[in-house]
Scaffold this motif. Structure first.
Motif, PDB file in Angstrom:
ATOM      1  N   UNK A 101       0.717  -1.191   0.101  1.00  0.00           N
ATOM      2  CA  UNK A 101       0.074   0.000  -0.003  1.00  0.00           C
ATOM      3  C   UNK A 101       1.105   1.308  -0.057  1.00  0.00           C
ATOM      4  N   UNK A 102       1.912   1.130   0.775  1.00  0.00           N
ATOM      5  CA  UNK A 102       3.003   2.545   1.007  1.00  0.00           C
ATOM      6  C   UNK A 102       3.640   2.721  -0.571  1.00  0.00           C
ATOM      7  N   UNK A 103       3.879   1.564  -1.138  1.00  0.00           N
ATOM      8  CA  UNK A 103       4.592   1.888  -2.629  1.00  0.00           C
ATOM      9  C   UNK A 103       3.377   2.339  -3.533  1.00  0.00           C
ATOM     10  N   UNK A 104       2.391   1.926  -3.371  1.00  0.00           N
ATOM     11  CA  UNK A 104       1.198   2.560  -4.443  1.00  0.00           C
ATOM     12  C   UNK A 104       0.993   4.128  -3.910  1.00  0.00           C
ATOM     13  N   UNK A 105       0.994   4.355  -2.787  1.00  0.00           N
ATOM     14  CA  UNK A 105       0.588   5.831  -2.355  1.00  0.00           C
ATOM     15  C   UNK A 105       1.974   6.667  -2.919  1.00  0.00           C
ATOM     16  N   UNK A 118       7.834   7.709 -11.443  1.00  0.00           N
ATOM     17  CA  UNK A 118       9.180   7.520 -10.734  1.00  0.00           C
ATOM     18  C   UNK A 118       9.687   6.093 -11.146  1.00  0.00           C
ATOM     19  N   UNK A 119      10.922   6.315 -11.312  1.00  0.00           N
ATOM     20  CA  UNK A 119      11.670   5.039 -12.042  1.00  0.00           C
ATOM     21  C   UNK A 119      11.659   3.910 -10.645  1.00  0.00           C
ATOM     22  N   UNK A 120      11.963   2.711 -10.905  1.00  0.00           N
ATOM     23  CA  UNK A 120      11.980   1.553  -9.932  1.00  0.00           C
ATOM     24  C   UNK A 120      10.867   1.384  -9.034  1.00  0.00           C
ATOM     25  N   UNK A 121       9.798   1.652  -9.657  1.00  0.00           N
ATOM     26  CA  UNK A 121       8.475   1.184  -8.802  1.00  0.00           C
ATOM     27  C   UNK A 121       8.136  -0.207  -8.640  1.00  0.00           C
TER      28      UNK A 121
END
Length: 385
Positions: A101-105, A118-121
């Motif tokens: 969830x944090x990565x999506x936000x 952003x790169x490297x998602x």
């Protein structure tokens, strides 16, 4: 109230497109505990609600002022993820339940703010497609406009000239609304060993209210005024700035210290002179603002001095020379030549007989001054005709 009604009311209140939503916790860095919210990322603003059923947001964060977004703790499974958002006026921490969830936000926030993914998602292909749709929608909603090329650096900012008091005749134009006390400082700077500052030309001895009135009434004269502060040995700067919602007036404090002049901003800026204070504001506004300069009067009427009595100004009348009137030449229908014109002799006038007339060939009469002679001559001429 159903979820559909709540969603429609939120869309009406915020008037922004919804990109991402979910439960999160939020607190300021100086606070101890997190507070639970339901967050919605609409446009470049994060709206926070007490719960999922509330239609009016409790607070909001303007992410357009985001300077950085740092991961406060490393990603770990089944461990809350904390991000620190550095805004222009404060630092905010957001906590998500897990790393996914944090990565999506993080992906949505940085994509909307930076106008690029952003790169490297660490997202799935379907999530990346949804993120691309949000980016396209945000670019259409808020297109990035290229700034025009800055004008050349003004000469008076390259090498600030020494202050010169204006001449006595250079008074403000009557059309420029300037209070009587708003006269530029006429005290030139003292020796370099003295602490007296060099006074810019846009410095006026006016109050805050008078400075704002000058900028509001005379926008064509400039948009920055330096003035004395209410505190002794301090100064203030008043400016008028155009915004999409209309012109606004701002006042800034400039404190005089032993090491220079301190511009009281969120991050204080120290410069060496008042001219440097003016230069700082001009550069920060990309020279879209200009120092206030009272307009000078100009004459609008040309006066004619009276003409001396001994000089005549009447216009000369051109004399026209009459043209000679010449009788039209009569051409005979026959091919016979016309008789030559009579010639003048010193002794009088003679009539030359026509060579083709046998009756007058040998006759030649001289004009006489007597009436009888004149009558005879005219009779003979009539007979010849």
């Amino acid at each position: 109230m159903s979820n559909r009604v709540v969603h429609k009311r939120r869309a009406t209140i915020t008037d922004l497109p919804l990109y991402y939503s979910g439960h999160l916790r939020k607190k300021l860095t100086k606070e101890k505990d997190f507070k639970k919210y339901y967050g919605e990322l609409r446009g470049a603003t994060l709206f926070l609600y007490k719960d999922d059923s509330q239609d009016t947001y409790t607070e909001k964060l303007d992410l357009g002022q985001l300077k950085s977004m740092q991961l406060h703790s490393p990603y770990q499974n089944k461990t809350p993820t904390i991000f620190t958002l550095t805004l222009q006026t404060e630092d905010v921490q957001l906590q998500m339940d897990n790393s996914d969830t944090g990565e999506e936000w993080r992906g949505y926030i940085l994509t909307v703010v930076k106008k690029e993914i952003p790169s490297k998602l660490q997202l799935l292909p379907g999530q990346m497609l949804q993120l691309q749709d949000a980016l396209d929608q945000e670019r259409r909603r808020n297109p990035t406009t290229q700034r025009p090329e800055l004008p050349p650096r003004p000469l008076f900012l390259r090498t600030p000239p020494p202050f010169q008091s204006p001449p006595a005749s250079a008074s403000p134009s009557p059309s420029t609304s300037v209070p009587p006390s708003a006269s530029p400082s006429s005290t030139p700077p003292k020796d370099k060993t003295d602490n007296s500052p060099e006074i810019p030309a846009c410095f006026f001895h006016v109050s805050r209210k008078e400075a704002e009135h000058m900028l509001k009434v005379n926008p064509e004269c400039g948009s920055i005024i330096l003035r004395p502060s209410t505190l002794a040995n301090n100064y203030a700067l008043t400016l008028r700035q155009q915004t999409p919602s209309g012109p606004i007036l701002k006042n800034f404090r400039v404190t005089s210290t032993n090491v220079g002049f301190v511009i009281e901003l969120d991050t204080a800026v120290t410069v060496s002179s008042l001219n440097e204070v003016l230069k700082y504001f001009l550069e920060k506004t990309e020279y879209r603002l200009h120092p206030f300069m009272a307009s000078q009067p100009y004459d609008t009427l040309i006066d004619m001095s009276p003409v001396p009595k001994c000089v005549s100004i009447s216009s000369a009348i051109l004399k026209t020379v009459p043209k000679a009137q010449v009788a039209p030449m009569l051409r005979s229908e026959t091919k016979e030549e016309l008789p030559p014109p009579p010639t003048n002799q010193d002794g009088g006038d003679y009539v030359m007989p026509d060579d083709h007339d046998p009756n007058l060939k040998s006759m030649c009469f001289r004009e006489s001054t007597s009436p009888h002679s004149s009558h005879t001559s005219h009779t003979i001429a009539a007979a010849a005709v």
